[in-house]
Design an enzyme around this catalytic site. Structure first.
Site, PDB file in Angstrom:
ATOM      1  CG  ASP A 155      67.643 -44.096 -78.855  1.00 58.32           C
ATOM      2  OD1 ASP A 155      68.230 -44.811 -79.684  1.00 58.32           O
ATOM      3  OD2 ASP A 155      68.123 -43.045 -78.384  1.00 58.32           O
TER       4      ASP A 155
ATOM      5  CE  LYS B  21      64.848 -46.569 -84.860  1.00 58.30           C
ATOM      6  NZ  LYS B  21      64.895 -45.820 -83.611  1.00 58.30           N
TER       7      LYS B  21
ATOM      8  N   GLY C  88      71.810 -46.948 -82.937  1.00 50.14           N
ATOM      9  CA  GLY C  88      72.184 -47.983 -81.977  1.00 50.14           C
ATOM     10  C   GLY C  88      70.930 -48.783 -81.701  1.00 50.14           C
ATOM     11  CG  HIS C  89      68.683 -50.142 -84.342  1.00 51.85           C
ATOM     12  ND1 HIS C  89      68.192 -50.299 -85.602  1.00 51.85           N
ATOM     13  CD2 HIS C  89      68.634 -48.795 -84.097  1.00 51.85           C
ATOM     14  CE1 HIS C  89      67.873 -49.121 -86.113  1.00 51.85           C
ATOM     15  NE2 HIS C  89      68.153 -48.191 -85.215  1.00 51.85           N
TER      16      HIS C  89
ATOM     17  CD  GLN D   9      69.416 -42.159 -87.411  1.00 50.97           C
ATOM     18  OE1 GLN D   9      69.201 -42.318 -88.598  1.00 50.97           O
ATOM     19  NE2 GLN D   9      70.389 -42.799 -86.793  1.00 50.97           N
TER      20      GLN D   9
END
Ligand code: GDP
Ligand code: IMO
Ligand code: MG
Length: 428
Positions: A13, A16, A40-41, A224
């Site tokens: 988080d 990225k 989750g991007h 990650q």
């Protein structure tokens, strides 16, 4: 053959997605190489906050080819949903997304096992995303996994599901006392998803290689972060894949000669979702302020993220294990308004100073951070358009990070939107 890897230097988080989105405008292809929909991007484009889990962030730039690499684990139902979600915004996915035929599938029993194993661990649970990531990678290593290419051969797929169910149902029922799975509904729903994705399935290694050989610009998007790497992270509080830069070679199926540089994304402070030691964690009001101002809630699970000061012991470790060429610093605006900001430059352990990130979690959990304190800067800086107008103390903070890590800062971000950042080094 420019190949740039973008990885997280902390516990995920870091932003990225936001950095990949900025670089993707000049790339030809964006490749994800590990993990699955545990990621989750978030990328903000024209006031729309896109949340991507499996599909590379490059998909938000028209015309870019996006690859789901062989090192990923794919829940095909979630993938079909994500494709529909993006299509709902008028984004053309199907002509641009390539899915590796060698990637492994996340099956419904993986998700259930992720849940029941976590529950079974009680106090020792990791706080996984419960997306079935760990159990899917376990099956891959145990050589009983089911791959995307198998999904395209219905008869073989059915046989593999049947074989696996025999084993998995025994475990689910006898060890965990839960109801097992029936073959029928799994076959039906997975073959239905296969129909939706089959035209995108291919040997992605050939496409990536061809692009490289033709001097196309390729971005490799890590999910990650370094400290969640199964080999080099804070084991066992890690994910089951290789988020570090070295993971690209295996997870995208390329040789190291195709990589030119590695950009480590650094959040201006540290966050962590899930369990495990966190030396600079702030359990006080400052931690709450950072969480609220930075909206530090999981993109995938909505869980509040644990927040703390920037940890350079950890960053220097990330510099080494990823061979970082540059760093990109995000969320500098979030720290605005604090009177002082702190950077952890070493740990105190049993009266001694440690500057190398320890392997032992028992050691790590007893480490007391040694801080260097810097003066803070004002709030409300996200709309500053000229780098010279940034607060002086913020610039000092950036120089300090450069000095302490020995790595050049290539990009700084002061807000989630595309225009809220400054390029210092042109990478592509
Ligand atoms: P990722 O998993 O590394 O892609 O990061 P996430 O998307 O899970 O979390 C980063 C969050 O911070 C997202 O909501 C981004 O929109 C947001 N973000 C990224 N850069 C900045 C920034 O510089 N300032 C602020 N305020 N938010 C940012
Ligand atoms: P992005 O790509 C932050 C964490 C989970 C848990 C551990 C293991 O958005 O940075 P898993 O479901 O992977 O077996 O969970 O890893 N985790 C993440 N934390 N960001 C992520 O992804 C994460 N993906 C997994 O919270 O602690
Ligand atoms: Mg995330």
């Amino acid at each position: 053959m420019p190949g740039i890897v973008v990885i997280g230097t902390q516990w995920g988080d870091e932003g990225k997605g936001r950095i990949v989105d900025y670089l993707a405008s000049r790339a030809d292809m964006v490749v994800r190489y590990q993990g699955g929909n545990n990621a989750g991007h978030t990328v903000e484009v024209n006031d729309i906050r896109f949340k991507l889990h499996l599909i590379p962030s490059g998909i938000l730039h028209p015309g870019k080819i996006c690859v789901i690499g062989n090192g990923m684990v794919i829940d095909p139902i979630a993938l079909v949903e994500e494709i529909r979600y993006l299509e709902g915004y008028g984004i053309d996915v199907k002509s641009r997304l390539k899915i590796s035929d060698r990637a492994h599938l996340i099956m419904p029993y993986h998700k259930l096992l992720d849940e029941v194993i976590e529950e079974h661990k009680g106090e020792l649970q990791l706080g996984t995303t419960r997306r079935g990531i760990g159990p899917a990678y376990v099956d891959k290593a145990e050589r009983i996994g089911i791959r995307v290419c198998d999904l395209l051969e219905p008869k073989y797929f059915e046989e593999k599901v049947e074989q696996n169910l025999k084993m998995k149902n025994e475990i689910i029922q006898k060890v965990y006392g839960k109801k097992g799975f029936e073959k029928g509904p799994i076959i039906e729903s997975y073959l239905k998803a296969a129909e939706q994705i089959k035209d995108m399935v291919c040997d992605t290694t050939s496409i990536i290689y061809e692009f490289s050989k033709n001097d196309k610009k390729i971005l490799y998007e890590g999910a990650q972060g370094t400290l969640l790497d199964v080999d080099l992270g804070t084991y066992p509080y890690v994910t089951s894949s290789h988020p570090i830069a070295g993971g690209v070679c295996i997870g995208a199926g390329i040789g190291p000669t195709l990589i030119d540089s590695v950009v480590g994304v650094v959040k201006a402070y540290t966050t962590r979702v899930g369990k495990g030691p966190f030396p600079t964690e702030l359990l006080d009001k400052t931690g709450d302020i950072i969480r609220e101002k930075g909206y530090e809630y999981g993109t995938t699970t909505g869980r509040p993220r644990r927040c703390g000061w920037l940890d350079v012991v950890m960053l220097r470790y990330a510099v080494k294990v990823n061979g970082l060429s540059y760093v990109a610093i995000t969320k500098l605006d979030t720290l605005g308004g604090l009177e002082k900001v702190k950077i952890c430059i070493g740990y105190k352990y049993k009266g001694k100073t440690i500057t190398d990130f320890p392997a032992s979690l028992n050691v790590l959990s007893e480490c007391e951070p040694i801080y260097e304190e810097l003066p803070g800067w004002e709030e409300g800086i996200s709309d500053i358009k000229r780098i010279e107008e940034l607060p002086e103390n913020l610039i000092k903070y950036i120089y300090k990070i450069e000095e302490l890590t020995g790595v050049k800062v290539a990009f700084i971000s002061i807000g989630p939107k595309r225009e809220q950042g400054f390029e210092i080094v042109k990478l592509f």
